[in-house]
Motif scaffolding. Structure first.
Motif, PDB file in Angstrom:
ATOM      1  N   ASP A 245      41.636  38.242  43.132  1.00 41.14           N
ATOM      2  CA  ASP A 245      40.463  38.715  42.390  1.00 41.14           C
ATOM      3  C   ASP A 245      40.949  39.687  41.329  1.00 41.14           C
ATOM      4  O   ASP A 245      41.265  40.836  41.626  1.00 41.14           O
ATOM      5  N   SER A 246      41.042  39.237  40.089  1.00 39.65           N
ATOM      6  CA  SER A 246      41.653  40.034  39.021  1.00 39.65           C
ATOM      7  C   SER A 246      40.891  41.323  38.747  1.00 39.65           C
ATOM      8  O   SER A 246      41.418  42.240  38.123  1.00 39.65           O
ATOM      9  N   SER A 247      39.654  41.422  39.209  1.00 38.98           N
ATOM     10  CA  SER A 247      38.866  42.616  38.934  1.00 38.98           C
ATOM     11  C   SER A 247      39.164  43.747  39.903  1.00 38.98           C
ATOM     12  O   SER A 247      38.628  44.841  39.755  1.00 38.98           O
ATOM     13  N   SER A 248      39.996  43.500  40.883  1.00 43.23           N
ATOM     14  CA  SER A 248      40.253  44.518  41.895  1.00 43.23           C
ATOM     15  C   SER A 248      41.684  44.411  42.396  1.00 43.23           C
ATOM     16  O   SER A 248      42.447  43.546  41.996  1.00 43.23           O
ATOM     17  N   SER A 249      42.043  45.344  43.258  1.00 43.58           N
ATOM     18  CA  SER A 249      43.324  45.316  43.951  1.00 43.58           C
ATOM     19  C   SER A 249      43.113  46.057  45.255  1.00 43.58           C
ATOM     20  O   SER A 249      42.074  46.718  45.447  1.00 43.58           O
ATOM     21  N   LEU A 250      44.054  45.980  46.157  1.00 44.10           N
ATOM     22  CA  LEU A 250      43.889  46.651  47.446  1.00 44.10           C
ATOM     23  C   LEU A 250      43.801  48.160  47.262  1.00 44.10           C
ATOM     24  O   LEU A 250      42.992  48.826  47.922  1.00 44.10           O
ATOM     25  N   SER A 251      44.627  48.723  46.391  1.00 44.31           N
ATOM     26  CA  SER A 251      44.597  50.178  46.175  1.00 44.31           C
ATOM     27  C   SER A 251      43.244  50.607  45.605  1.00 44.31           C
ATOM     28  O   SER A 251      42.684  51.630  46.025  1.00 44.31           O
ATOM     29  N   VAL A 252      42.702  49.831  44.659  1.00 44.17           N
ATOM     30  CA  VAL A 252      41.386  50.146  44.097  1.00 44.17           C
ATOM     31  C   VAL A 252      40.316  50.038  45.180  1.00 44.17           C
ATOM     32  O   VAL A 252      39.401  50.868  45.268  1.00 44.17           O
ATOM     33  N   GLN A 253      40.438  49.008  46.029  1.00 42.06           N
ATOM     34  CA  GLN A 253      39.473  48.811  47.112  1.00 42.06           C
ATOM     35  C   GLN A 253      39.490  50.004  48.067  1.00 42.06           C
ATOM     36  O   GLN A 253      38.432  50.528  48.455  1.00 42.06           O
ATOM     37  N   MET A 254      40.682  50.459  48.463  1.00 46.39           N
ATOM     38  CA  MET A 254      40.782  51.581  49.395  1.00 46.39           C
ATOM     39  C   MET A 254      40.287  52.880  48.762  1.00 46.39           C
ATOM     40  O   MET A 254      39.636  53.698  49.421  1.00 46.39           O
ATOM     41  N   ASP A 255      40.603  53.074  47.507  1.00 46.22           N
ATOM     42  CA  ASP A 255      40.130  54.274  46.811  1.00 46.22           C
ATOM     43  C   ASP A 255      38.606  54.287  46.766  1.00 46.22           C
ATOM     44  O   ASP A 255      37.971  55.340  46.931  1.00 46.22           O
TER      45      ASP A 255
END
Length: 618
Positions: free
Chosen positions: A419-429
């Motif tokens: 999902d180019s709109s997100s990443s795991l680090s962004v999700q956790m933040d």
């Protein structure tokens, strides 16, 4: 009659040997026949050549001879392949019949020839039916003596507990392998002996040549399909519809997932490759028949495996399901190369595509579970406050949850990278931000601003500690940790101001009381009133905050030290001033309830959640 039949069998064997050794060279076959004729009078060149599949006699005579030889086997109740001489003679006769049909078919316009061809075709069909029965019998008998082998020799698969072992003992006669989780999948199951495989291949050649290849592959597929389905059943894999899986208690689903992971690995890495190898050997020389048979054998079992994975993918997005869904996702991901390798032909394309689709669907399910976790945090209501400003259950739940999830960091990064709109680090933040916002709302239900700050300190410290001690630390980064440590210190400052500002104001001396020897009654009276107010305020704070708790030892000591630093110096200074006031200084013990040491001792008893503490001079 028996002697004639025995001699005919002997001649059939000699002809079969000659044709097998010289199947690509007619001259060599003729030479071999000549050698046989000089070796034994019964092997005359004429007798040996009489049944040559290249038709030379008139069609009625050839057909009569073939009918006589083939019919004796068709009428027999015993298995033809119980005797190698019988099977060789039967196959030679079929070869000659097929060659006869091919030779005379172009002349089918002739009514007399066409009549003979109809009889020949009927005879061939009956022979194919018998070959089909013999093929099935060979497969069923051969499956009773399979071998399991790898580089270390013979292996046996045992179940993991005694109950399953007892079940295996009861089913030993079925000769189905039962596998427990393996670390080495370099195992080949030779489900049929080599001699049986060779016999099956010989039969398959004739059935394909007679355009009965579909019937042959059908018999093969039905026999091997039963073997595979029984093997998966013995591994604990059961057939469930999507609806049944959705209605099943989650604890039962978890057990089924454990069994599924084991069964999927054994199926894709042992059972299916072994079936591919067996198909290729039985239908050697006929790649289309091999591919079709393999697809028919494995399709049902493969779909059963994929259907269960799909049921997990489309199931509930409850956060508690994340870890088992990850198990299914990772198992299927790791098996995708095996899907590509084992199901490589175009007939199995649908199975490869379905596996890939369900794997992607599992990734979508995992992203959906994180969305549901976000909703859970948002919706968690601010009900009754946590006693003593301690850790809120939502804080413990979310932090332990994301820490556990990050043990599968590599997998989660792979999922969120799609999902180019997100990443795991962004999700956790984002999850951390939602949690912090939720806690801030919950802190507002405390009537005491100091207790509100203690609550935020406790939960903020817990969050930072959980991040530092796990993969979350490297995922969120050092800047995130520094930022949130600063927030904890900010809450500490808020606590100090809201708790002790009024107390410190009481200790502040008036300007007219600054002279040490001032004996003015108003000054003495003012200092007495201030000391009385201090004692009252201090007692109230200690009584209240003795029920509060700071869970982290280091934070608790830091908080106590900060209170001592801001309170003890002005209190000591106040007491010193008080003792220098005439009249008061003569009997200070009558007025001073707490010495500096007493104040420090009471401060050191705060934030233990032990209830009201007794005070006074020690």
């Amino acid at each position: 009659m028996a002697t004639d039949n025995g001699e005919e069998k002997l001649l059939a064997v000699a002809r079969h040997i000659a044709r097998t050794l010289g199947h690509n060279d007619d001259t060599m076959a003729d030479d071999i026949l000549q050698i046989f004729s000089t070796f034994d009078g019964r092997f005359s060149r004429e007798k040996l050549a009489d049944d040559d599949p290249r038709p030379s006699a008139p069609l009625p005579l050839s057909l009569k001879s073939l009918d006589r030889r083939i019919s004796q086997y068709l009428a027999s109740d015993r298995l033809i392949w119980a005797d190698s001489a019988d099977s060789s003679a039967f196959l030679d006769s079929i070869d000659e019949l097929i060659a006869t049909l091919r030779h005379w078919s172009p002349m089918a316009a002739d009514k007399s020839i066409n009549s003979c061809l109809v009889r020949a075709d009927d005879l061939l069909q009956q022979a194919m039916f018998r070959l089909e029965d013999e093929f099935r019998s060979l497969m069923e008998r051969g499956a009773e003596s399979f071998e399991l082998s790898d580089s270390t020799g013979n292996l046996s698969f045992d179940d993991e507990d005694e109950d399953e072992a007892e079940e295996e003992d009861a089913l030993d006669d079925q000769q189905i392998p039962v596998a427990q989780p393996l670390s080495d999948y370099d195992i080949i199951i030779d489900a049929l002996p080599s001699v049986t495989i060779n016999d099956l291949n010989e039969i398959a050649k004739r059935m394909v040549a007679a355009r009965f290849g579909k019937e042959c592959t059908h018999v093969y597929s039905s026999c091997r399909r039963d073997f595979l389905e029984e093997s998966l059943s013995r591994l604990g894999l059961q057939k469930f519809s999507n609806e049944e899986v959705q209605k099943m208690p989650w604890q039962d689903v978890e057990e089924q997932i454990e069994r599924w992971v084991k069964a999927a690995n054994v199926a894709l890495r042992i059972l299916f490759p072994s079936e591919r190898r067996l198909c290729d050997r039985v239908f050697f020389g006929f790649s289309t028949a091999a591919d079709l048979s393999f697809m028919e054998v494995c399709r049902g079992s493969c779909i059963q495996l994929l259907n269960f994975a799909d049921a997990i993918a489309i199931g509930s997005r409850s956060p508690e399901r994340l870890f088992r869904v990850l198990d299914v996702f990772e198992a299927l991901r790791d098996l995708m190369p095996d899907f590509e390798s084992v199901f490589s032909d175009h007939y199995c394309l649908v199975l490869r595509d379905e596996a890939l689709t369900i794997w992607k669907r599992l990734g979508e399910a995992i992203r959906g579970i994180f969305m549901e976790l976000e909703n859970l945090i948002r919706r968690d209501p601010a009900k009754a406050p946590v006693p003593g400003g301690g850790l809120h259950p939502i804080t413990r739940y979310v932090m332990n949850y994301v820490r556990a999830a990050c043990r599968s960091r590599q997998t989660l990064e792979q999922i969120f990278e799609k999902d180019s709109s997100s990443s795991l680090s962004v999700q956790m933040d984002w999850i951390m931000e939602l949690l912090e916002s939720n806690l801030e709302v919950k802190s507002k239900i405390y009537g005491d601003l100091a207790l509100c700050s203690v609550f935020m300190m406790n939960n903020g410290k817990y969050i930072v500690q959980k991040v530092k001690d796990s993969e979350l630390g490297s995922l969120l980064g050092d800047d995130w940790i520094r930022k949130h440590n600063a927030k904890v210190r900010q809450y500490l400052s808020h606590y100090q101001r809201s708790s002790w500002t009024k107390v410190l104001a009481v200790l502040k001396l008036d300007s007219n009381a600054s002279a040490p020897n001032s004996a003015a009654p108003p000054v003495a009276r003012s200092m007495k009133d201030k000391l009385k107010s201090f004692n009252s305020l201090f007692d109230d704070i200690c009584k209240t905050q003795s029920t509060w708790i700071i869970f982290d030892d280091q934070l608790r000591e830091e908080l106590r030290s900060s209170v001592a630093r801001i309170l003890l110096p002005p209190y000591g200074n106040f007491i010193g001033k008080l003792q220098n006031v005439p009249d008061i200084g003569k009997h200070p013990e009558k007025l001073v309830k707490y010495g500096v040491g007493d104040i420090e001792a009471r401060i050191n008893q705060l934030f233990q959640g032990t209830g009201a503490l007794s005070g006074g001079r020690k």
